[in-house]
Design a protein around this motif. Structure first.
Motif, PDB file in Angstrom:
ATOM      1  N   ILE A  47       9.026   4.467  -0.617  1.00  0.00           N
ATOM      2  CA  ILE A  47       8.367   4.147   0.647  1.00  0.00           C
ATOM      3  C   ILE A  47       7.122   3.325   0.337  1.00  0.00           C
ATOM      4  CG2 ILE A  47       7.099   5.133   2.589  1.00  0.00           C
ATOM      5  CD1 ILE A  47       8.947   7.525   2.516  1.00  0.00           C
ATOM      6  N   VAL A  48       6.889   2.287   1.114  1.00  0.00           N
ATOM      7  CA  VAL A  48       5.722   1.428   0.917  1.00  0.00           C
ATOM      8  C   VAL A  48       5.217   0.942   2.275  1.00  0.00           C
ATOM      9  CG1 VAL A  48       6.324   0.599  -1.389  1.00  0.00           C
ATOM     10  CG2 VAL A  48       7.214  -0.603   0.620  1.00  0.00           C
ATOM     11  N   CYS A  49       4.014   0.395   2.266  1.00  0.00           N
ATOM     12  CA  CYS A  49       3.457  -0.276   3.436  1.00  0.00           C
ATOM     13  C   CYS A  49       3.164  -1.715   3.035  1.00  0.00           C
ATOM     14  CB  CYS A  49       2.194   0.437   3.910  1.00  0.00           C
ATOM     15  SG  CYS A  49       2.516   2.095   4.543  1.00  0.00           S
ATOM     16  N   PRO A  50       4.124  -2.610   3.249  1.00  0.00           N
ATOM     17  CA  PRO A  50       3.987  -3.994   2.781  1.00  0.00           C
ATOM     18  C   PRO A  50       3.204  -4.852   3.772  1.00  0.00           C
ATOM     19  CG  PRO A  50       6.177  -3.655   3.692  1.00  0.00           C
ATOM     20  CD  PRO A  50       5.440  -2.351   3.854  1.00  0.00           C
ATOM     21  N   GLN A  51       1.949  -5.083   3.489  1.00  0.00           N
ATOM     22  CA  GLN A  51       1.115  -5.885   4.376  1.00  0.00           C
ATOM     23  C   GLN A  51       1.465  -7.368   4.223  1.00  0.00           C
ATOM     24  OE1 GLN A  51      -2.926  -4.731   3.300  1.00  0.00           O
ATOM     25  NE2 GLN A  51      -2.878  -3.111   4.825  1.00  0.00           N
ATOM     26  N   GLU A  56       0.824  -1.204   0.000  1.00  0.00           N
ATOM     27  CA  GLU A  56       0.000   0.000   0.000  1.00  0.00           C
ATOM     28  C   GLU A  56       0.860   1.257   0.000  1.00  0.00           C
ATOM     29  OE1 GLU A  56      -4.178  -0.678   2.146  1.00  0.00           O
ATOM     30  OE2 GLU A  56      -2.534  -0.385   3.565  1.00  0.00           O
ATOM     31  N   CYS A  57       0.219   2.367  -0.315  1.00  0.00           N
ATOM     32  CA  CYS A  57       0.738   3.723  -0.083  1.00  0.00           C
ATOM     33  C   CYS A  57       2.172   3.921  -0.589  1.00  0.00           C
ATOM     34  CB  CYS A  57       0.666   4.071   1.400  1.00  0.00           C
ATOM     35  SG  CYS A  57      -0.972   3.897   2.111  1.00  0.00           S
ATOM     36  N   PRO A  58       2.460   3.598  -1.864  1.00  0.00           N
ATOM     37  CA  PRO A  58       3.812   3.829  -2.370  1.00  0.00           C
ATOM     38  C   PRO A  58       4.090   5.318  -2.559  1.00  0.00           C
ATOM     39  CG  PRO A  58       2.384   3.156  -4.163  1.00  0.00           C
ATOM     40  CD  PRO A  58       1.563   3.039  -2.907  1.00  0.00           C
ATOM     41  N   ASP A  59       5.341   5.687  -2.380  1.00  0.00           N
ATOM     42  CA  ASP A  59       5.784   7.077  -2.577  1.00  0.00           C
ATOM     43  C   ASP A  59       7.221   7.016  -3.058  1.00  0.00           C
ATOM     44  OD1 ASP A  59       6.485   9.759  -2.445  1.00  0.00           O
ATOM     45  OD2 ASP A  59       5.531  10.096  -0.509  1.00  0.00           O
ATOM     46  N   LEU A  60       7.461   7.440  -4.295  1.00  0.00           N
ATOM     47  CA  LEU A  60       8.802   7.383  -4.881  1.00  0.00           C
ATOM     48  C   LEU A  60       9.339   8.800  -5.069  1.00  0.00           C
ATOM     49  CD1 LEU A  60       9.925   4.842  -7.539  1.00  0.00           C
ATOM     50  CD2 LEU A  60      10.900   7.127  -7.510  1.00  0.00           C
ATOM     51  N   PHE A  61      10.549   9.044  -4.580  1.00  0.00           N
ATOM     52  CA  PHE A  61      11.152  10.374  -4.649  1.00  0.00           C
ATOM     53  C   PHE A  61      12.668  10.238  -4.646  1.00  0.00           C
ATOM     54  CE2 PHE A  61      10.345   9.267  -0.262  1.00  0.00           C
ATOM     55  CZ  PHE A  61      11.543   9.537   0.361  1.00  0.00           C
ATOM     56  N   PRO A 106       2.897   6.838   5.447  1.00  0.00           N
ATOM     57  CA  PRO A 106       3.512   8.162   5.330  1.00  0.00           C
ATOM     58  C   PRO A 106       3.459   8.679   3.892  1.00  0.00           C
ATOM     59  CG  PRO A 106       5.199   6.470   5.423  1.00  0.00           C
ATOM     60  CD  PRO A 106       3.895   5.779   5.693  1.00  0.00           C
ATOM     61  N   GLN A 107       3.438   9.996   3.772  1.00  0.00           N
ATOM     62  CA  GLN A 107       3.484  10.622   2.457  1.00  0.00           C
ATOM     63  C   GLN A 107       4.431  11.812   2.504  1.00  0.00           C
ATOM     64  OE1 GLN A 107       0.279  12.873  -0.250  1.00  0.00           O
ATOM     65  NE2 GLN A 107      -0.026  10.651  -0.242  1.00  0.00           N
ATOM     66  N   THR A 108       5.129  12.053   1.385  1.00  0.00           N
ATOM     67  CA  THR A 108       6.126  13.125   1.343  1.00  0.00           C
ATOM     68  C   THR A 108       5.744  14.184   0.327  1.00  0.00           C
ATOM     69  OG1 THR A 108       7.580  12.298  -0.424  1.00  0.00           O
ATOM     70  CG2 THR A 108       7.865  11.332   1.778  1.00  0.00           C
ATOM     71  N   THR A 109       6.403  15.334   0.473  1.00  0.00           N
ATOM     72  CA  THR A 109       6.306  16.404  -0.515  1.00  0.00           C
ATOM     73  C   THR A 109       7.565  17.246  -0.424  1.00  0.00           C
ATOM     74  OG1 THR A 109       4.840  18.105  -1.427  1.00  0.00           O
ATOM     75  CG2 THR A 109       5.212  18.177   0.926  1.00  0.00           C
ATOM     76  N   VAL A 130      12.795   1.084   0.399  1.00  0.00           N
ATOM     77  CA  VAL A 130      13.987   0.576  -0.278  1.00  0.00           C
ATOM     78  C   VAL A 130      14.669   1.764  -0.949  1.00  0.00           C
ATOM     79  CG1 VAL A 130      13.172  -1.783  -0.642  1.00  0.00           C
ATOM     80  CG2 VAL A 130      12.634  -0.024  -2.333  1.00  0.00           C
ATOM     81  N   SER A 131      15.955   1.637  -1.181  1.00  0.00           N
ATOM     82  CA  SER A 131      16.748   2.695  -1.799  1.00  0.00           C
ATOM     83  C   SER A 131      17.459   2.140  -3.019  1.00  0.00           C
ATOM     84  CB  SER A 131      17.777   3.227  -0.794  1.00  0.00           C
ATOM     85  OG  SER A 131      18.685   4.116  -1.418  1.00  0.00           O
ATOM     86  N   GLY A 132      17.487   2.903  -4.105  1.00  0.00           N
ATOM     87  CA  GLY A 132      18.153   2.431  -5.307  1.00  0.00           C
ATOM     88  C   GLY A 132      18.143   3.456  -6.415  1.00  0.00           C
ATOM     89  N   GLU A 133      17.963   2.957  -7.637  1.00  0.00           N
ATOM     90  CA  GLU A 133      17.992   3.831  -8.815  1.00  0.00           C
ATOM     91  C   GLU A 133      16.890   3.402  -9.772  1.00  0.00           C
ATOM     92  OE1 GLU A 133      21.036   5.254 -12.407  1.00  0.00           O
ATOM     93  OE2 GLU A 133      21.649   3.720 -10.957  1.00  0.00           O
TER      94      GLU A 133
END
Length: 469
Positions: A232-236, A218-223, A282-285, A254-257
Protein backbone atom coordinates in the motif's frame (compact mmCIF):
# COMPACT_ATOMS: atom_id res chain seq x y z
CA UNK A 1 19.39 25.77 19.75
CA UNK A 2 16.93 25.56 22.64
CA UNK A 3 13.53 24.15 21.75
CA UNK A 4 10.45 25.58 23.43
CA UNK A 5 8.64 22.87 25.47
CA UNK A 6 5.22 22.16 23.99
CA UNK A 7 3.60 20.31 26.88
CA UNK A 8 2.24 23.33 28.82
CA UNK A 9 0.65 24.72 25.66
CA UNK A 10 -0.78 21.31 24.75
CA UNK A 11 -2.39 20.91 28.19
CA UNK A 12 -3.94 24.36 27.93
CA UNK A 13 -5.20 23.67 24.39
CA UNK A 14 -6.85 20.41 25.46
CA UNK A 15 -8.47 21.98 28.53
CA UNK A 16 -9.87 24.84 26.47
CA UNK A 17 -10.74 22.95 23.30
CA UNK A 18 -12.05 19.52 24.26
CA UNK A 19 -15.57 20.48 25.34
CA UNK A 20 -16.01 22.80 22.35
CA UNK A 21 -15.05 20.06 19.88
CA UNK A 22 -17.24 17.37 21.42
CA UNK A 23 -20.28 19.66 21.50
CA UNK A 24 -19.99 20.18 17.74
CA UNK A 25 -22.89 18.46 15.95
CA UNK A 26 -20.38 17.12 13.40
CA UNK A 27 -18.11 15.48 15.98
CA UNK A 28 -18.28 11.69 15.45
CA UNK A 29 -20.17 9.44 17.82
CA UNK A 30 -18.08 6.30 17.30
CA UNK A 31 -15.18 7.12 14.98
CA UNK A 32 -11.86 8.19 16.48
CA UNK A 33 -11.20 11.94 16.27
CA UNK A 34 -8.95 14.47 18.01
CA UNK A 35 -10.07 16.00 21.30
CA UNK A 36 -8.95 19.30 19.80
CA UNK A 37 -6.76 20.44 16.93
CA UNK A 38 -5.76 18.51 13.80
CA UNK A 39 -5.53 14.75 13.32
CA UNK A 40 -4.04 13.09 10.28
CA UNK A 41 -2.11 9.84 9.59
CA UNK A 42 -2.69 6.75 11.73
CA UNK A 43 0.65 5.54 13.11
CA UNK A 44 1.95 2.57 15.07
CA UNK A 45 -1.15 0.39 14.69
CA UNK A 46 -0.34 -2.82 16.60
CA UNK A 47 -1.70 -5.53 18.88
CA UNK A 48 0.71 -5.74 21.80
CA UNK A 49 0.39 -7.74 25.02
CA UNK A 50 -3.38 -8.05 24.92
CA UNK A 51 -4.26 -4.53 23.75
CA UNK A 52 -4.53 -2.72 20.45
CA UNK A 53 -2.56 0.49 20.17
CA UNK A 54 -3.23 3.19 17.62
CA UNK A 55 -1.02 6.26 17.47
CA UNK A 56 -1.80 9.24 15.27
CA UNK A 57 -0.39 12.44 13.86
CA UNK A 58 -1.74 15.24 16.02
CA UNK A 59 -1.39 19.00 16.21
CA UNK A 60 -3.11 19.80 19.50
CA UNK A 61 -2.40 23.52 19.13
CA UNK A 62 -4.54 24.22 16.07
CA UNK A 63 -6.06 23.02 12.81
CA UNK A 64 -2.90 23.61 10.74
CA UNK A 65 -0.35 21.01 9.65
CA UNK A 66 2.26 21.97 12.26
CA UNK A 67 3.61 20.88 15.68
CA UNK A 68 3.18 17.21 14.73
CA UNK A 69 3.08 14.99 17.82
CA UNK A 70 2.07 11.37 18.20
CA UNK A 71 -1.17 10.98 20.11
CA UNK A 72 -1.98 7.52 21.47
CA UNK A 73 -5.13 5.46 22.03
CA UNK A 74 -5.40 1.86 23.23
CA UNK A 75 -8.24 -0.67 23.25
CA UNK A 76 -8.88 -4.24 24.37
CA UNK A 77 -11.42 -4.91 21.62
CA UNK A 78 -11.20 -2.27 18.82
CA UNK A 79 -14.48 -0.84 20.11
CA UNK A 80 -13.79 0.78 23.47
CA UNK A 81 -10.79 3.10 23.39
CA UNK A 82 -8.93 5.09 25.99
CA UNK A 83 -6.43 7.94 25.87
CA UNK A 84 -2.81 7.13 26.66
CA UNK A 85 0.04 9.58 27.39
CA UNK A 86 1.33 11.56 24.41
CA UNK A 87 3.93 9.31 22.81
CA UNK A 88 6.13 11.76 20.90
CA UNK A 89 6.59 15.51 20.73
CA UNK A 90 8.93 17.46 18.41
CA UNK A 91 11.30 18.45 21.21
CA UNK A 92 14.66 17.20 19.90
CA UNK A 93 17.02 18.62 17.27
CA UNK A 94 16.46 15.65 14.96
CA UNK A 95 12.63 15.94 14.99
CA UNK A 96 12.16 19.63 15.73
CA UNK A 97 9.95 20.25 12.68
CA UNK A 98 7.65 17.35 13.48
CA UNK A 99 7.49 13.73 14.57
CA UNK A 100 6.27 12.37 11.27
CA UNK A 101 4.59 9.05 10.56
CA UNK A 102 5.85 5.56 11.29
CA UNK A 103 4.98 2.28 12.93
CA UNK A 104 5.25 0.22 16.11
CA UNK A 105 6.84 -3.20 16.65
CA UNK A 106 7.18 -5.71 19.48
CA UNK A 107 10.95 -5.96 19.96
CA UNK A 108 11.42 -8.82 22.44
CA UNK A 109 8.58 -7.57 24.63
CA UNK A 110 9.41 -3.86 24.25
CA UNK A 111 6.86 -1.71 22.45
CA UNK A 112 9.10 0.23 20.06
CA UNK A 113 8.15 3.14 17.80
CA UNK A 114 9.87 3.76 14.46
CA UNK A 115 9.18 7.24 13.12
CA UNK A 116 10.54 10.03 10.95
CA UNK A 117 12.17 13.04 12.56
CA UNK A 118 11.56 15.96 10.22
CA UNK A 119 13.91 18.97 10.13
CA UNK A 120 13.25 22.05 8.01
CA UNK A 121 15.94 24.70 7.55
CA UNK A 122 15.55 28.45 7.21
CA UNK A 123 16.71 28.35 3.56
CA UNK A 124 13.75 26.14 2.60
CA UNK A 125 15.67 22.86 2.50
CA UNK A 126 14.91 19.89 4.73
CA UNK A 127 16.27 16.59 5.94
CA UNK A 128 14.84 13.53 7.65
CA UNK A 129 16.00 10.98 10.21
CA UNK A 130 14.45 7.60 10.91
CA UNK A 131 14.25 7.36 14.68
CA UNK A 132 13.33 4.97 17.50
CA UNK A 133 11.54 5.36 20.82
CA UNK A 134 10.80 2.72 23.48
CA UNK A 135 7.90 2.59 25.92
CA UNK A 136 8.80 3.19 29.55
CA UNK A 137 7.21 1.98 32.79
CA UNK A 138 4.94 5.04 32.95
CA UNK A 139 3.31 4.44 29.56
CA UNK A 140 5.25 7.18 27.80
CA UNK A 141 8.14 6.73 25.39
CA UNK A 142 11.84 7.39 25.69
CA UNK A 143 13.52 8.48 22.48
CA UNK A 144 16.58 6.53 21.38
CA UNK A 145 17.35 9.02 18.61
CA UNK A 146 18.09 8.57 14.90
CA UNK A 147 19.17 5.22 13.47
CA UNK A 148 19.04 6.02 9.73
CA UNK A 149 20.27 9.30 8.19
CA UNK A 150 19.06 10.70 4.89
CA UNK A 151 20.28 8.27 2.20
CA UNK A 152 22.40 9.53 -0.68
CA UNK A 153 20.60 10.16 -3.94
CA UNK A 154 17.33 11.35 -2.38
CA UNK A 155 15.79 14.67 -1.41
CA UNK A 156 14.76 15.48 2.16
CA UNK A 157 11.46 13.70 1.45
CA UNK A 158 12.26 10.29 2.92
CA UNK A 159 9.79 9.20 5.58
CA UNK A 160 7.13 6.92 7.05
CA UNK A 161 9.00 3.72 8.05
CA UNK A 162 6.93 0.52 8.20
CA UNK A 163 8.81 -2.35 9.87
CA UNK A 164 8.10 -6.08 10.14
CA UNK A 165 9.95 -9.24 11.11
CA UNK A 166 10.57 -11.97 8.55
CA UNK A 167 12.52 -15.13 9.41
CA UNK A 168 15.66 -13.87 11.21
CA UNK A 169 15.61 -10.21 10.19
CA UNK A 170 13.75 -6.94 10.54
CA UNK A 171 12.71 -5.31 7.27
CA UNK A 172 11.64 -1.73 6.61
CA UNK A 173 9.97 0.03 3.71
CA UNK A 174 10.44 3.80 3.42
CA UNK A 175 8.67 6.33 1.24
CA UNK A 176 11.13 8.44 -0.75
CA UNK A 177 11.72 10.96 -3.49
CA UNK A 178 14.88 10.66 -5.59
CA UNK A 179 16.91 13.58 -6.95
CA UNK A 180 14.95 13.42 -10.21
CA UNK A 181 11.75 14.07 -8.19
CA UNK A 182 10.37 10.57 -8.70
CA UNK A 183 8.54 8.67 -5.98
CA UNK A 184 10.13 5.45 -4.74
CA UNK A 185 9.84 2.82 -2.01
CA UNK A 186 13.10 1.73 -0.36
CA UNK A 187 13.72 -1.63 1.33
CA UNK A 188 16.13 -2.01 4.26
CA UNK A 189 17.15 -4.90 6.55
CA UNK A 190 18.39 -5.07 10.15
CA UNK A 191 19.25 -7.59 12.84
CA UNK A 192 18.52 -5.31 15.80
CA UNK A 193 16.52 -2.24 14.63
CA UNK A 194 19.63 -0.11 15.23
CA UNK A 195 21.93 -0.90 12.29
CA UNK A 196 20.20 -0.93 8.90
CA UNK A 197 21.43 -2.17 5.53
CA UNK A 198 19.85 -0.55 2.44
CA UNK A 199 18.72 -3.13 -0.12
CA UNK A 200 17.57 -0.74 -2.84
CA UNK A 201 14.39 0.47 -4.49
CA UNK A 202 11.61 -2.08 -4.85
CA UNK A 203 8.77 0.04 -6.27
CA UNK A 204 7.90 3.48 -7.57
CA UNK A 205 7.94 5.60 -10.70
CA UNK A 206 9.77 3.83 -13.51
CA UNK A 207 10.08 0.54 -11.60
CA UNK A 208 8.31 -2.79 -12.09
CA UNK A 209 6.55 -1.82 -15.29
CA UNK A 210 5.19 1.48 -13.99
CA UNK A 211 5.77 4.66 -15.91
CA UNK A 212 5.55 8.08 -14.31
CA UNK A 213 3.67 7.28 -11.12
CA UNK A 214 4.15 10.39 -9.03
CA UNK A 215 6.84 12.58 -7.49
CA UNK A 216 6.66 11.14 -3.95
CA UNK A 217 5.46 7.82 -2.55
CA UNK A 218 4.33 8.23 1.06
CA UNK A 219 3.16 5.88 3.80
CA UNK A 220 4.25 2.48 2.39
CA UNK A 221 2.94 -0.67 4.07
CA UNK A 222 4.01 -4.12 2.86
CA UNK A 223 2.25 -7.26 4.09
CA UNK A 224 1.25 -10.76 2.97
CA UNK A 225 -2.28 -12.05 2.48
CA UNK A 226 -2.45 -15.71 1.48
CA UNK A 227 0.27 -16.00 -1.20
CA UNK A 228 0.24 -12.36 -2.29
CA UNK A 229 2.53 -9.59 -1.07
CA UNK A 230 0.65 -6.29 -1.08
CA UNK A 231 2.28 -2.88 -1.01
CA UNK A 232 0.00 0.00 0.00
CA UNK A 233 1.32 3.46 -0.88
CA UNK A 234 0.20 7.06 -1.26
CA UNK A 235 1.64 8.12 -4.63
CA UNK A 236 1.60 11.91 -4.78
CA UNK A 237 1.47 13.33 -8.28
CA UNK A 238 -0.27 10.47 -10.08
CA UNK A 239 -2.08 11.75 -13.18
CA UNK A 240 -5.83 12.17 -12.76
CA UNK A 241 -7.96 9.88 -14.90
CA UNK A 242 -11.60 10.10 -15.94
CA UNK A 243 -12.94 8.03 -13.05
CA UNK A 244 -10.02 7.42 -10.66
CA UNK A 245 -7.14 9.19 -8.92
CA UNK A 246 -9.36 12.27 -8.69
CA UNK A 247 -8.29 13.41 -5.20
CA UNK A 248 -5.36 15.80 -4.84
CA UNK A 249 -3.43 12.79 -3.47
CA UNK A 250 -4.74 9.20 -3.63
CA UNK A 251 -4.06 5.95 -1.82
CA UNK A 252 -3.25 2.89 -3.91
CA UNK A 253 -1.76 -0.60 -3.82
CA UNK A 254 0.07 -3.11 -5.96
CA UNK A 255 0.01 -6.88 -5.56
CA UNK A 256 2.84 -9.29 -6.30
CA UNK A 257 5.70 -11.26 -4.80
CA UNK A 258 8.64 -9.96 -2.79
CA UNK A 259 11.91 -11.88 -3.24
CA UNK A 260 13.63 -11.25 0.10
CA UNK A 261 16.94 -12.78 -1.02
CA UNK A 262 17.30 -10.66 -4.15
CA UNK A 263 15.37 -7.64 -2.81
CA UNK A 264 13.15 -7.66 -5.89
CA UNK A 265 9.41 -7.06 -5.95
CA UNK A 266 7.38 -8.24 -8.95
CA UNK A 267 3.96 -6.66 -8.95
CA UNK A 268 0.99 -5.69 -11.04
CA UNK A 269 -0.61 -2.32 -11.83
CA UNK A 270 -1.41 0.48 -9.42
CA UNK A 271 -4.96 0.14 -8.03
CA UNK A 272 -6.81 2.92 -6.20
CA UNK A 273 -7.79 1.81 -2.69
CA UNK A 274 -10.78 4.05 -2.04
CA UNK A 275 -12.89 5.96 -4.56
CA UNK A 276 -14.37 8.50 -2.14
CA UNK A 277 -13.48 12.11 -1.39
CA UNK A 278 -11.43 11.47 1.79
CA UNK A 279 -9.08 8.55 2.35
CA UNK A 280 -5.33 8.67 2.89
CA UNK A 281 -2.32 7.21 4.70
CA UNK A 282 -3.85 3.83 5.67
CA UNK A 283 -1.89 1.53 7.95
CA UNK A 284 -2.39 -2.17 8.70
CA UNK A 285 -1.65 -4.61 11.49
CA UNK A 286 -2.47 -8.17 12.48
CA UNK A 287 -5.31 -8.76 14.94
CA UNK A 288 -5.00 -11.06 17.92
CA UNK A 289 -6.66 -13.82 15.86
CA UNK A 290 -4.59 -13.27 12.72
CA UNK A 291 -6.80 -10.98 10.61
CA UNK A 292 -5.16 -8.21 8.62
CA UNK A 293 -6.74 -4.96 9.83
CA UNK A 294 -6.56 -1.48 8.31
CA UNK A 295 -7.38 2.02 9.47
CA UNK A 296 -7.03 5.18 7.42
CA UNK A 297 -7.16 8.93 7.76
CA UNK A 298 -10.48 10.28 6.49
CA UNK A 299 -8.78 13.30 4.98
CA UNK A 300 -6.61 14.30 2.02
CA UNK A 301 -3.61 16.65 2.05
CA UNK A 302 -3.92 19.91 0.13
CA UNK A 303 -7.54 19.37 -0.81
CA UNK A 304 -10.43 21.41 0.58
CA UNK A 305 -9.71 20.33 4.13
CA UNK A 306 -9.27 23.82 5.60
CA UNK A 307 -12.75 24.80 4.40
CA UNK A 308 -14.38 22.22 6.67
CA UNK A 309 -16.69 23.91 9.20
CA UNK A 310 -15.29 22.02 12.18
CA UNK A 311 -12.24 24.29 12.15
CA UNK A 312 -14.47 26.97 13.68
CA UNK A 313 -14.92 24.59 16.63
CA UNK A 314 -11.18 24.02 16.93
CA UNK A 315 -10.87 20.50 15.48
CA UNK A 316 -10.51 18.80 12.11
CA UNK A 317 -10.51 15.25 10.67
CA UNK A 318 -11.21 11.74 11.92
CA UNK A 319 -10.15 8.16 11.28
CA UNK A 320 -12.06 5.68 9.14
CA UNK A 321 -13.65 2.72 10.80
CA UNK A 322 -11.27 -0.17 11.34
CA UNK A 323 -11.49 -2.58 8.41
CA UNK A 324 -10.62 -6.20 7.77
CA UNK A 325 -8.70 -7.00 4.59
CA UNK A 326 -8.97 -10.08 2.43
CA UNK A 327 -7.81 -10.85 -1.08
CA UNK A 328 -9.42 -12.48 -4.09
CA UNK A 329 -7.27 -13.14 -7.16
CA UNK A 330 -4.76 -10.51 -6.10
CA UNK A 331 -7.40 -7.84 -5.41
CA UNK A 332 -7.81 -6.29 -1.96
CA UNK A 333 -11.24 -6.35 -0.33
CA UNK A 334 -12.11 -4.14 2.65
CA UNK A 335 -14.96 -4.78 5.10
CA UNK A 336 -15.89 -3.16 8.42
CA UNK A 337 -14.53 -5.26 11.27
CA UNK A 338 -17.07 -7.59 12.84
CA UNK A 339 -16.50 -5.95 16.23
CA UNK A 340 -18.49 -2.91 15.08
CA UNK A 341 -21.64 -5.03 15.23
CA UNK A 342 -21.45 -4.44 18.98
CA UNK A 343 -22.68 -0.88 18.36
CA UNK A 344 -25.92 -1.98 16.70
CA UNK A 345 -29.26 -1.16 18.28
CA UNK A 346 -32.61 -2.56 17.11
CA UNK A 347 -32.54 -4.20 13.68
CA UNK A 348 -35.10 -3.07 11.11
CA UNK A 349 -36.05 -4.30 7.63
CA UNK A 350 -37.76 -2.80 4.61
CA UNK A 351 -38.53 -4.08 1.10
CA UNK A 352 -40.27 -2.42 -1.84
CA UNK A 353 -39.89 0.38 -4.36
CA UNK A 354 -37.14 2.84 -3.52
CA UNK A 355 -39.62 5.71 -3.98
CA UNK A 356 -41.74 4.28 -1.16
CA UNK A 357 -38.87 3.67 1.28
CA UNK A 358 -38.97 5.45 4.65
CA UNK A 359 -36.64 8.37 5.24
CA UNK A 360 -33.92 7.16 7.60
CA UNK A 361 -32.20 9.01 10.39
CA UNK A 362 -28.58 9.21 9.27
CA UNK A 363 -26.65 10.70 12.18
CA UNK A 364 -25.46 7.25 13.27
CA UNK A 365 -26.63 4.54 10.89
CA UNK A 366 -25.60 1.18 9.45
CA UNK A 367 -27.43 0.16 6.28
CA UNK A 368 -27.23 -2.97 4.12
CA UNK A 369 -28.88 -2.45 0.76
CA UNK A 370 -29.54 -4.77 -2.17
CA UNK A 371 -31.05 -3.56 -5.44
CA UNK A 372 -30.95 -4.05 -9.17
CA UNK A 373 -30.69 -0.25 -9.57
CA UNK A 374 -30.93 2.47 -10.64
CA UNK A 375 -31.66 4.26 -7.37
CA UNK A 376 -30.50 7.44 -5.65
CA UNK A 377 -29.38 7.90 -2.04
CA UNK A 378 -29.64 11.48 -0.81
CA UNK A 379 -27.70 12.18 2.38
CA UNK A 380 -29.26 15.38 3.79
CA UNK A 381 -29.08 17.16 0.40
CA UNK A 382 -25.34 17.34 1.00
CA UNK A 383 -23.97 14.09 -0.43
CA UNK A 384 -25.76 12.23 -3.23
CA UNK A 385 -25.01 8.68 -4.37
CA UNK A 386 -26.41 7.56 -7.71
CA UNK A 387 -26.51 3.79 -8.26
CA UNK A 388 -26.49 3.25 -12.02
CA UNK A 389 -26.19 0.22 -14.29
CA UNK A 390 -22.50 0.96 -14.92
CA UNK A 391 -21.49 1.77 -11.33
CA UNK A 392 -21.72 4.44 -8.66
CA UNK A 393 -21.40 8.20 -8.83
CA UNK A 394 -20.92 10.15 -5.61
CA UNK A 395 -21.64 13.90 -5.74
CA UNK A 396 -20.77 16.64 -3.24
CA UNK A 397 -20.78 20.42 -3.43
CA UNK A 398 -17.38 22.05 -3.23
CA UNK A 399 -17.15 24.20 -0.11
CA UNK A 400 -14.84 26.56 -2.03
CA UNK A 401 -16.38 26.95 -5.50
CA UNK A 402 -19.96 25.84 -4.80
CA UNK A 403 -19.83 23.52 -7.80
CA UNK A 404 -20.66 19.82 -7.76
CA UNK A 405 -17.71 17.46 -7.54
CA UNK A 406 -17.90 13.79 -8.44
CA UNK A 407 -16.24 10.50 -7.57
CA UNK A 408 -16.87 7.21 -9.35
CA UNK A 409 -16.79 3.47 -8.82
CA UNK A 410 -17.27 1.78 -12.21
CA UNK A 411 -18.55 -1.79 -12.24
CA UNK A 412 -21.52 -4.03 -11.56
CA UNK A 413 -22.95 -3.08 -8.15
CA UNK A 414 -24.98 -5.77 -6.41
CA UNK A 415 -25.08 -4.61 -2.80
CA UNK A 416 -23.97 -1.77 -0.54
CA UNK A 417 -22.99 -1.67 3.12
CA UNK A 418 -23.07 1.91 4.42
CA UNK A 419 -21.84 3.39 7.70
CA UNK A 420 -22.84 6.93 8.70
CA UNK A 421 -21.52 8.90 11.67
CA UNK A 422 -22.65 12.56 11.88
CA UNK A 423 -20.15 13.93 9.34
CA UNK A 424 -18.87 10.85 7.54
CA UNK A 425 -20.16 8.18 5.17
CA UNK A 426 -18.31 4.96 4.30
CA UNK A 427 -19.78 2.97 1.42
CA UNK A 428 -18.62 -0.65 1.00
CA UNK A 429 -19.46 -2.16 -2.38
CA UNK A 430 -20.12 -5.83 -3.18
CA UNK A 431 -18.78 -7.22 0.08
CA UNK A 432 -15.73 -4.98 0.09
CA UNK A 433 -14.72 -5.09 -3.57
CA UNK A 434 -14.75 -1.31 -3.52
CA UNK A 435 -15.05 1.49 -0.96
CA UNK A 436 -16.00 5.17 -1.10
CA UNK A 437 -15.15 7.11 2.08
CA UNK A 438 -16.18 10.73 2.46
CA UNK A 439 -16.75 13.50 4.96
CA UNK A 440 -19.84 15.66 4.64
CA UNK A 441 -21.31 18.32 6.88
CA UNK A 442 -25.11 18.21 6.95
CA UNK A 443 -27.49 20.32 8.96
CA UNK A 444 -28.56 17.98 11.76
CA UNK A 445 -30.64 15.98 12.27
CA UNK A 446 -29.33 14.41 9.06
CA UNK A 447 -31.54 12.10 7.00
CA UNK A 448 -31.07 9.61 4.19
CA UNK A 449 -33.76 9.52 1.50
CA UNK A 450 -33.97 6.75 -1.11
CA UNK A 451 -35.60 7.23 -4.49
CA UNK A 452 -36.10 5.37 -7.76
CA UNK A 453 -38.57 3.04 -9.44
CA UNK A 454 -36.61 -0.08 -8.54
CA UNK A 455 -37.29 -2.67 -5.87
CA UNK A 456 -34.76 -2.88 -3.06
CA UNK A 457 -34.18 -4.73 0.19
CA UNK A 458 -32.83 -2.89 3.22
CA UNK A 459 -31.63 -3.98 6.63
CA UNK A 460 -30.49 -1.24 9.00
CA UNK A 461 -29.58 -0.30 12.55
CA UNK A 462 -28.98 2.86 14.49
CA UNK A 463 -25.54 2.79 16.12
CA UNK A 464 -24.86 3.81 19.69
CA UNK A 465 -22.03 6.19 20.52
CA UNK A 466 -18.76 4.81 21.80
CA UNK A 467 -16.69 7.67 23.17
CA UNK A 468 -13.02 7.52 24.05
CA UNK A 469 -12.39 7.46 27.79
Amino acid sequence: MTLQPLLPDILQAVMKGQSRAQQDSHYPGWHLAPVTGLLNDPNGFIHFQGRYHLFYQWNPLGCQHANKCWGHWSSPDLLHWQHEPIALMPDSEYDRSGCYSGCAVDNHGMLTLCYTGNVKFDNGERTAWQCLAVQNAHGGFDKLGPVIPLPEGYTGHVRDPKVWHHQQHWYMVLGAQDQQKQGKVLLLRSDDLMQWQPLGEIAGSGIGGLGDAGFMWECPDLFTLDDNDFLIVCPQGVAREETRFLNSYPSAYVSGELDYHRARYRHGPLVEMDAGFEFYAPQTTLSADGRRLLVGWMGVPDGEEMSQPTTAQGWIHQMTCVRELSQHNGKLYQRPIRELQGLREDEQHWQGLADDAPVLEAQSLELELASQGPIMLNFADTLILTWQSDGLRLARLSRITGEWQYRYWPGDVRELHILCDRSSVEIFINGGEGVMSSRYFPVHPATLALSGGTNLRARYWSLRSCMVE
